[in-house]
Design a protein around this motif. Sequence first.
Motif, short mmCIF file in Angstrom:
data_model
loop_
_atom_site.label_atom_id
_atom_site.label_comp_id
_atom_site.label_asym_id
_atom_site.label_seq_id
_atom_site.Cartn_x
_atom_site.Cartn_y
_atom_site.Cartn_z
N ILE A 170 -77.48 40.01 25.26
CA ILE A 170 -76.45 40.74 25.81
C ILE A 170 -76.43 41.11 27.28
CG2 ILE A 170 -74.50 42.20 25.38
CD1 ILE A 170 -75.15 42.28 22.43
N GLU A 171 -75.50 40.48 28.10
CA GLU A 171 -75.51 41.06 29.59
C GLU A 171 -74.40 42.41 29.28
OE1 GLU A 171 -73.89 42.05 31.91
OE2 GLU A 171 -74.65 41.07 33.88
N GLY A 172 -75.07 43.44 29.18
CA GLY A 172 -74.36 44.53 28.86
C GLY A 172 -73.20 45.05 29.90
N ASP A 173 -73.41 44.79 31.29
CA ASP A 173 -72.60 45.08 32.21
C ASP A 173 -71.10 44.44 32.12
OD1 ASP A 173 -74.26 46.67 33.53
OD2 ASP A 173 -75.03 45.34 34.78
N GLY A 174 -70.97 43.37 31.39
CA GLY A 174 -69.99 42.73 31.14
C GLY A 174 -69.34 42.74 29.56
N MET A 175 -70.12 42.66 28.79
CA MET A 175 -69.94 42.69 27.32
C MET A 175 -69.93 44.13 26.88
SD MET A 175 -69.77 39.54 26.05
CE MET A 175 -70.23 39.73 24.35
N ILE A 176 -69.17 44.85 26.91
CA ILE A 176 -68.96 46.35 26.71
C ILE A 176 -68.56 46.54 25.19
CG2 ILE A 176 -67.95 48.66 27.58
CD1 ILE A 176 -67.71 47.48 30.28
N PHE A 177 -69.19 47.50 24.74
CA PHE A 177 -68.71 47.90 23.29
C PHE A 177 -67.44 48.73 23.19
CE2 PHE A 177 -73.41 46.73 22.90
CZ PHE A 177 -73.58 46.06 21.79
N ASN A 178 -66.80 48.64 21.91
CA ASN A 178 -65.56 49.20 21.97
C ASN A 178 -65.79 50.71 21.75
OD1 ASN A 178 -63.33 47.58 22.45
ND2 ASN A 178 -63.64 46.36 20.50
N THR A 179 -67.12 51.22 21.16
CA THR A 179 -67.49 52.59 20.80
C THR A 179 -68.05 53.30 21.69
OG1 THR A 179 -69.37 51.68 19.51
CG2 THR A 179 -67.18 51.86 18.17
N ILE A 180 -68.26 52.87 22.98
CA ILE A 180 -69.09 53.72 23.96
C ILE A 180 -68.50 54.94 24.15
CG2 ILE A 180 -69.92 51.51 25.31
CD1 ILE A 180 -67.72 52.14 27.28
N GLU A 181 -67.26 55.46 23.74
CA GLU A 181 -66.66 56.57 24.18
C GLU A 181 -67.18 57.71 23.17
OE1 GLU A 181 -62.60 55.87 21.99
OE2 GLU A 181 -62.72 56.35 23.94
N ASP A 182 -67.84 57.29 22.01
CA ASP A 182 -68.17 57.97 20.91
C ASP A 182 -69.66 58.38 21.10
OD1 ASP A 182 -65.82 58.20 19.74
OD2 ASP A 182 -66.24 56.19 18.63
N GLY A 183 -70.24 58.16 22.12
CA GLY A 183 -71.73 58.60 22.58
C GLY A 183 -72.83 58.06 21.49
N GLU A 184 -73.56 58.95 21.16
CA GLU A 184 -74.63 58.30 20.28
C GLU A 184 -74.12 57.92 19.08
OE1 GLU A 184 -78.98 60.34 18.50
OE2 GLU A 184 -77.88 61.33 19.84
N ALA A 185 -73.41 58.56 18.43
CA ALA A 185 -72.54 58.06 17.07
C ALA A 185 -71.98 56.80 17.20
CB ALA A 185 -71.63 59.04 16.36
N GLY A 186 -71.39 56.63 18.18
CA GLY A 186 -70.90 55.29 18.64
C GLY A 186 -71.80 54.22 18.80
N GLY A 187 -73.06 54.38 19.29
CA GLY A 187 -74.01 53.70 19.47
C GLY A 187 -74.59 53.37 18.12
N ALA B 121 -72.78 60.27 31.34
CA ALA B 121 -73.85 60.97 30.42
C ALA B 121 -73.59 60.15 28.94
CB ALA B 121 -73.95 62.44 30.23
N VAL B 122 -72.46 59.84 28.55
CA VAL B 122 -71.59 59.60 27.35
C VAL B 122 -72.21 58.05 27.10
CG1 VAL B 122 -69.94 58.91 25.85
CG2 VAL B 122 -69.55 60.92 27.55
N LEU B 123 -72.40 57.19 28.10
CA LEU B 123 -72.91 55.96 27.92
C LEU B 123 -74.44 55.92 27.60
CD1 LEU B 123 -72.54 52.98 27.86
CD2 LEU B 123 -73.18 52.79 30.64
N GLU B 124 -75.11 56.91 28.43
CA GLU B 124 -76.54 57.33 28.07
C GLU B 124 -76.67 57.65 26.62
OE1 GLU B 124 -78.45 59.98 30.67
OE2 GLU B 124 -77.69 58.73 32.48
N GLU B 125 -75.89 58.46 26.13
CA GLU B 125 -76.10 58.84 24.90
C GLU B 125 -75.54 57.60 23.67
OE1 GLU B 125 -73.22 62.14 24.19
OE2 GLU B 125 -74.37 63.57 25.59
N PHE B 126 -74.80 56.75 24.12
CA PHE B 126 -74.32 55.51 23.39
C PHE B 126 -75.63 54.63 23.35
CE2 PHE B 126 -73.40 51.11 23.35
CZ PHE B 126 -72.22 51.02 22.17
N ALA B 127 -76.44 54.37 24.66
CA ALA B 127 -77.71 53.56 24.59
C ALA B 127 -78.70 54.23 23.53
CB ALA B 127 -78.06 53.51 26.07
N ARG B 128 -78.65 55.61 23.69
CA ARG B 128 -79.86 55.98 22.74
C ARG B 128 -79.42 55.96 21.35
NH1 ARG B 128 -79.91 60.32 25.29
NH2 ARG B 128 -78.50 61.60 24.50
N GLY B 129 -78.06 56.14 20.75
CA GLY B 129 -77.74 55.78 19.52
C GLY B 129 -78.03 54.42 19.10
N PHE B 130 -77.62 53.28 20.11
CA PHE B 130 -77.76 52.18 19.83
C PHE B 130 -79.08 51.57 19.54
CE2 PHE B 130 -77.90 47.31 20.80
CZ PHE B 130 -76.81 47.07 20.25
#
Length: 520
Positions: free
Chosen positions: A95-112, A167-176
């Motif tokens: 996945i090219e993550g700069d363009g394919m953006i997940f719908n749940t990024i706003e939920d941070g780690e839980a969203g990941g 920082a929310v995206l970093e938390e999302f990446a960690r959760g993912f």
Amino acid sequence: MPSLTLNGNAAGADNISHIRSFWARHEHLRDNETLRTVLLEDVITRYENLVNTHADYVAHHQNELEQSLALQQAQNNVRHLQNLLNRDPYLLVLIEGDGMIFNTIEDGEAGGKVAATTLQNAILDWATTSNNVLECPPDVKVVVRVYLNLKGLGEACAKAGLISSPAVLEEFARGFTRGKTMFDVVDVGYGKDRADVKIAENFKLFLHDYHCRQIVLGCSHDNGFARLLEQYTESQEAQMRVTLMKGVPFEKELTVLPFRTVKFDRIFRDLKTVVNTPDLLTGISPRRDSHALSGASSAFTPRSITPITPRYATPASNGMSQLDGVSGHLRSMSLTSSNSESGGSTWATLAKARADRPLTDLRKMSSPADVQDLGPPNLRKSSISRNRAGQRIDDSFDYDRDEVQYLKKMKMCNQHYIGMGCCHYNAGKPDKCPHKHDIKLNKHQLYCLRVVARETPCKKGLYCADTTCIYGHRCPFPRASEGSMRGSDRCLNGELCRFGADMHGVDTKVVKMTRATGRF
């Protein structure tokens, strides 16, 4: 010879008979010996033939035995290799993550974690349904690699209003990454096409790996991947082993490729992320231009907290200023009452946000006619403002932000409306220019279009001497006030800003005016 007597004759006869009997016996023994010799030779010959035949049979049997053992070993090797090939099958998702953006990024780690689980279930359901993936065993694993510029995307999504802070995206990446053991988010950092190159190399590496039963490529937003996939359009094997995953609509060059496509609902955003262009006065909602984050898309509207900047103001009683909105309706605001109200659209907020800007006397713009004086094009300008270093200083503007945003979405041809004219349009080939020429603009819209043009850097740079130039000669975006860029002369767009490094932190104090002959 002596004579014999009678008795002597008898004795002689006996001797002769005896001798003859010896000869007879000898002849008999000789004949028997011959028979025995013949018999013995015959037996030896037959034995020799049996020995040779036996030896041939033994050699043939030994050869067959060796072949049988070799075949058995080969069969064992084949079974072993088959077991090795069938062991640990997996589906690879790139996945090219700069363009394919997940719908749940706003939920941070839980969203990941939710995104990881949802994506894995969707991939497995799709792979095992209707033979979408041939020879896909039930124990197949899902391996996901998301390549992105974590810092840049986090800042862009925050400015687009998708997340509250980078920082929310970093938390999302960690959760993912933690959500599934075979899921990873890989931060490639700043740099053009870094994610694309990594995805391309991984694609080539795993395409012919038998353990990899399918490659699902998430790149619908980027025509650049068409160059990679075009190499395999003639390969039936590649067409069976590659599937393109849709997030935003596929770009034109990807739609013509003969690969299968799949779309998983509610996992990825289906609209391009738009980072709103910053207000030149307030610096709110900045834009980050990249191949994945389109600054031209209209997926989002400006935030409601953006201060309202007047097109022009006329003196009114009780300190009131009349504001003409984009839709044509009138707005009024009290300088006194607005200071006491909460919210982001107060004059106090506006004044604070503009504290570091050159003072512009709004009283000079006392009527709509004055807009024409400042309006397009700037052909009457006979001199250019310059600082101590001789660098060009662009005049500051007061403008209606809503109108500017509206004009950006309209995609007007700047040269046609406020420049020296579009060369394509003037040549009778308007279809060659990707921008619009057929919309009639009023005086104020032409004025605001100059603000839009200023966000495109002039190719002549800081020392441009063209009095008719409509483009920007210094970065109009606010300086970065947080993150790694804080304290530098770079703007909040960071390394992705279209203005060069020398166009940042330009001294805006005018010390001289230079005259120029115009265009050159």
